[in-house]
Every structure is written in structure tokens, then in C-alpha cells.
Design an enzyme around this catalytic site. Sequence first.
Site, PDB file in Angstrom:
ATOM      1  CE  LYS A   1      80.028  27.607 -43.791  1.00  0.00           C
ATOM      2  NZ  LYS A   1      80.907  27.911 -42.658  1.00  0.00           N
TER       3      LYS A   1
ATOM      4  CE  LYS B   1      81.046  33.965 -37.807  1.00  0.00           C
ATOM      5  NZ  LYS B   1      81.400  32.555 -37.880  1.00  0.00           N
TER       6      LYS B   1
ATOM      7  CE  LYS C   1      83.279  35.774 -42.996  1.00  0.00           C
ATOM      8  NZ  LYS C   1      83.462  34.376 -43.091  1.00  0.00           N
TER       9      LYS C   1
HETATM   10  N1  AQP Z   1      84.261  35.289 -47.885  1.00  0.00           N
HETATM   11  C1  AQP Z   1      85.287  34.459 -47.810  1.00  0.00           C
HETATM   12  N2  AQP Z   1      86.340  34.578 -48.648  1.00  0.00           N
HETATM   13  C2  AQP Z   1      87.384  33.721 -48.578  1.00  0.00           C
HETATM   14  N3  AQP Z   1      87.456  32.699 -47.695  1.00  0.00           N
HETATM   15  C3  AQP Z   1      86.425  32.538 -46.845  1.00  0.00           C
HETATM   16  N4  AQP Z   1      86.182  31.654 -45.859  1.00  0.00           N
HETATM   17  C4  AQP Z   1      84.992  31.934 -45.294  1.00  0.00           C
HETATM   18  N5  AQP Z   1      84.436  32.995 -45.881  1.00  0.00           N
HETATM   19  C5  AQP Z   1      85.302  33.399 -46.841  1.00  0.00           C
HETATM   20  C6  AQP Z   1      87.083  30.554 -45.498  1.00  0.00           C
HETATM   21  O1  AQP Z   1      86.368  29.342 -45.638  1.00  0.00           O
HETATM   22  C7  AQP Z   1      86.867  28.405 -44.679  1.00  0.00           C
HETATM   23  C8  AQP Z   1      85.748  27.771 -43.942  1.00  0.00           C
HETATM   24  O2  AQP Z   1      84.986  28.737 -43.260  1.00  0.00           O
HETATM   25  P1  AQP Z   1      84.268  28.382 -41.908  1.00  0.00           P
HETATM   26  O3  AQP Z   1      83.363  27.235 -42.098  1.00  0.00           O
HETATM   27  O4  AQP Z   1      85.259  28.238 -40.835  1.00  0.00           O
HETATM   28  O5  AQP Z   1      83.368  29.629 -41.646  1.00  0.00           O
HETATM   29  P2  AQP Z   1      83.749  31.119 -41.449  1.00  0.00           P
HETATM   30  O6  AQP Z   1      85.187  31.403 -41.626  1.00  0.00           O
HETATM   31  O7  AQP Z   1      83.164  31.534 -40.144  1.00  0.00           O
HETATM   32  O8  AQP Z   1      83.003  31.853 -42.648  1.00  0.00           O
HETATM   33  P3  AQP Z   1      81.636  31.520 -43.347  1.00  0.00           P
HETATM   34  O9  AQP Z   1      81.786  30.275 -44.149  1.00  0.00           O
HETATM   35  O10 AQP Z   1      81.116  32.657 -44.103  1.00  0.00           O
HETATM   36  O11 AQP Z   1      80.647  31.230 -42.177  1.00  0.00           O
HETATM   37  P4  AQP Z   1      79.958  32.279 -41.209  1.00  0.00           P
HETATM   38  O12 AQP Z   1      78.882  32.962 -41.968  1.00  0.00           O
HETATM   39  O13 AQP Z   1      79.424  31.403 -40.124  1.00  0.00           O
HETATM   40  O14 AQP Z   1      81.003  33.268 -40.766  1.00  0.00           O
HETATM   41  C9  AQP Z   1      87.803  29.179 -43.753  1.00  0.00           C
HETATM   42  O15 AQP Z   1      89.147  28.919 -44.127  1.00  0.00           O
HETATM   43  C10 AQP Z   1      87.461  30.602 -44.030  1.00  0.00           C
HETATM   44  O16 AQP Z   1      88.546  31.466 -43.803  1.00  0.00           O
END
Ligand code: AQP
Length: 343
Positions: A204, A120, A201
Site C-alpha cells: 500500500k 519501513k 512485495k
Molecule cells: N504483497 C502481499 N502479498 C500477500 N499478502 C500481503 N499482505 C500485505 N501485503 C501482502 C497481507 O495483508 C494483510 C493486511 O496487511 P496490513 O494492513 O497489515 O499491511 P502490511 O502487512 O504492512 O502490508 P501492506 O498492506 O502492503 O501495507 P504497507 O504498505 O503499509 O506495508 C496482512 O495479513 C498481510 O500479511
Amino acid sequence: MELNKQNYKPIVFSGVQPSGVLHLGNYLGALEQWVQMQDKYNCIFCVVDYHAITVKQEPKELGRRILDVVKIYLAAGINPAKAVIFQQSNITAHTELAWILNCAVARLADMNKMTQFKEKGGEKESVSVGLYDYPVLMAADILLYNTDAVPVGDDQVQHVELARTLAQRFNREYGQVFKVPEVAVRKQGARIMGLDDPSKKMSKSANSAANYIALTDAPEVAAKKIRRAVTDSGSEIKYDVKNKPAIANLMTIYSLLTGLGFKELEKKYQGKGPAYAEASVGKYGEFKKDLAEAVKKFLIKFQLKYHSYSGDEVKRILKDGARQVRPVAEETLKKVKEKLGIN
Ligand code: AQP
């Protein structure tokens, strides 16, 4: 639910960042598992807004998104009568403990191993110190509540392992305070991949909205995204992550939304591809059409619930959640400070 007043049940803690629109990956990887856990465990689900500000957020948007995340929790099936929902920044013990862990037990060598930071922020010129340090804040979130299990998607496993390491190191060097949490990852759905690129993956913060199905996407828009999703060569529906990563990802989504197993899906679509596999039109057409329908059906039901909650209702839930978790967090922090000689 009233935390700690019932018969003892293991404690489950997890959270989501209000950093953008929540997507099907968040739902299938995390939220759906939380819903299944709330009957069996003492569940605490947090909206981790301090994590969200590790990257720049629009202040007006952020306030709204915090409430939206709670509505997503509720629409997914989290029941405030069974599980506690609260906002991280309402409990000051999180940032206090994070600072203490930073100084007492977190080491640069630990942080430099974190792959999510490299993905990131590693390449960018202007990256906040918070983004680098956020796994320590996440450790504080988890450890404050004597957590037994942390249900997360695959991308967060390394961070939960860091929380375990920091807990063990603190207990060893300063005396027993923290419970060492286990990570809980689903067998299926722990890493939903991007619809535009099955090697990354679903996220968001993806550059293109074609990467994800937002839980708030208009159902028809979501269906179109599925129909346009990247596929693999050939036309056979087969669960083969190595050779057919895009189809394996779509099959995972299909299976989790409908309850149909991979073998059933393979059978259902056997021989349904076009005679000429090279022709892009219609390739995997029937499979995608049905999956698009399944996603649409899921979203229509989900969004009906999502739109039924008012802002005031959500604020009440957050206030009540903070009231319940505050004493637990403060008690842990007090023990930590005593061990350090700063209470
Ligand atoms: N692609 C995914 N598949 C399965 N689980 C996922 N999680 C995120 N992406 C996937 C799980 O969702 C929970 C909340 O995520 P978060 O808000 O902590 O954000 P993150 O893990 O950084 O991933 P995001 O939502 O895609 O955000 P960005 O784009 O900012 O990285 C967690 O339990 C995560 O594992």
C-alpha cells in the site's frame, strides 16, 4: 454471530491497517483465506487503526478509510452473521495489554530482530516509537481473544511468532493466561510481489501506483497496470520463481483469480510468445491480455459489492462487533492484571 455463545470452535483473529488503498496482495494473501475460514471457525476480523497511526495519517482521510476497509471485508465475502468485525481503537484493552506486554515480557532484543521495521523505518530520520513497537500491539490484539490461528500474508509471520514468544514468556514468568496462537499462511499467494518490481512485495505504501492493483482501481486502469507489468527475459510462460520471478508472480495472481493451476497455464500459453523473444512489443502479450481480463472481471464483481454498502450500515457492524468482543478482551486483561498484582 455471537462470540462464544455457540458450540466451541477454534478462534481465528486477523486485521488490516486502514493505512492506504487495499490491494490485490491483501486480498489474495489474507482476505480470501479469511472468507474460507469463517464457516469453520469463530472468526474475529479487526480494522487495526492504532497500527495505521504509527505513520502519519490525514485525520479526515483516516476516518473514511476505516469505513472503506470494512466495505472491502464485506465485498470480499466476510459475512457479519458468521464473523465479528470491529475497530481496534474501540476496545481500550488492546493498548492496555500492549503496554503491559512492553513492560513485562517484550525485550529490545526481540524488537531489534523485526525485519519489517528495518524495511519501513530503519533508514528514515523521523520514525515514531509506535512503528518500532507495533508488533507488541499486534501481539496484544491476538492474545486478547484466546486466538488459535492467525491468517496472514508472509510479511506478518515474524510478528505472529513474536506474539507466540511473548505469550509463552508471560505464561512461564507470571502464570498461565494466554493461548499460544498458530500462524496460518496460504501455500500460494502469501507474498504477492510488486508489478513494477518483483523483488519487493506489493505494498500500500509503495512509491508508485504501478506497484499494486488497488481493489478500488478502475478495472480498465488495473488492466493497463497488468499489461505494463515488468516481465522477465525470454518469452516462455513457466512457473520458475528463481529465474522468472515476475512471470511467476503474474502466474500466481492468474491462478488464484481463475482457479487454473500453473501446469495448465504453462500448457495454455505454450508457443504463444513471439518468434523473436527480444522484441519487447508483444512479449508475453497474450498471457498478459488474458490476465488483464481476469483482473478486470474480478474487480467489476468486487466493486459492485463494495459500492453497495452504506456508511451507516458499516458503522452498525462495527458497533455490534465491539459489543461482542469487548467482554472477551476485558476478561483476558483482568486475568493478566491479576497475575501482575495490579487488578
Ligand atoms: N504483497 C502481499 N502479498 C500477500 N499478502 C500481503 N499482505 C500485505 N501485503 C501482502 C497481507 O495483508 C494483510 C493486511 O496487511 P496490513 O494492513 O497489515 O499491511 P502490511 O502487512 O504492512 O502490508 P501492506 O498492506 O502492503 O501495507 P504497507 O504498505 O503499509 O506495508 C496482512 O495479513 C498481510 O500479511
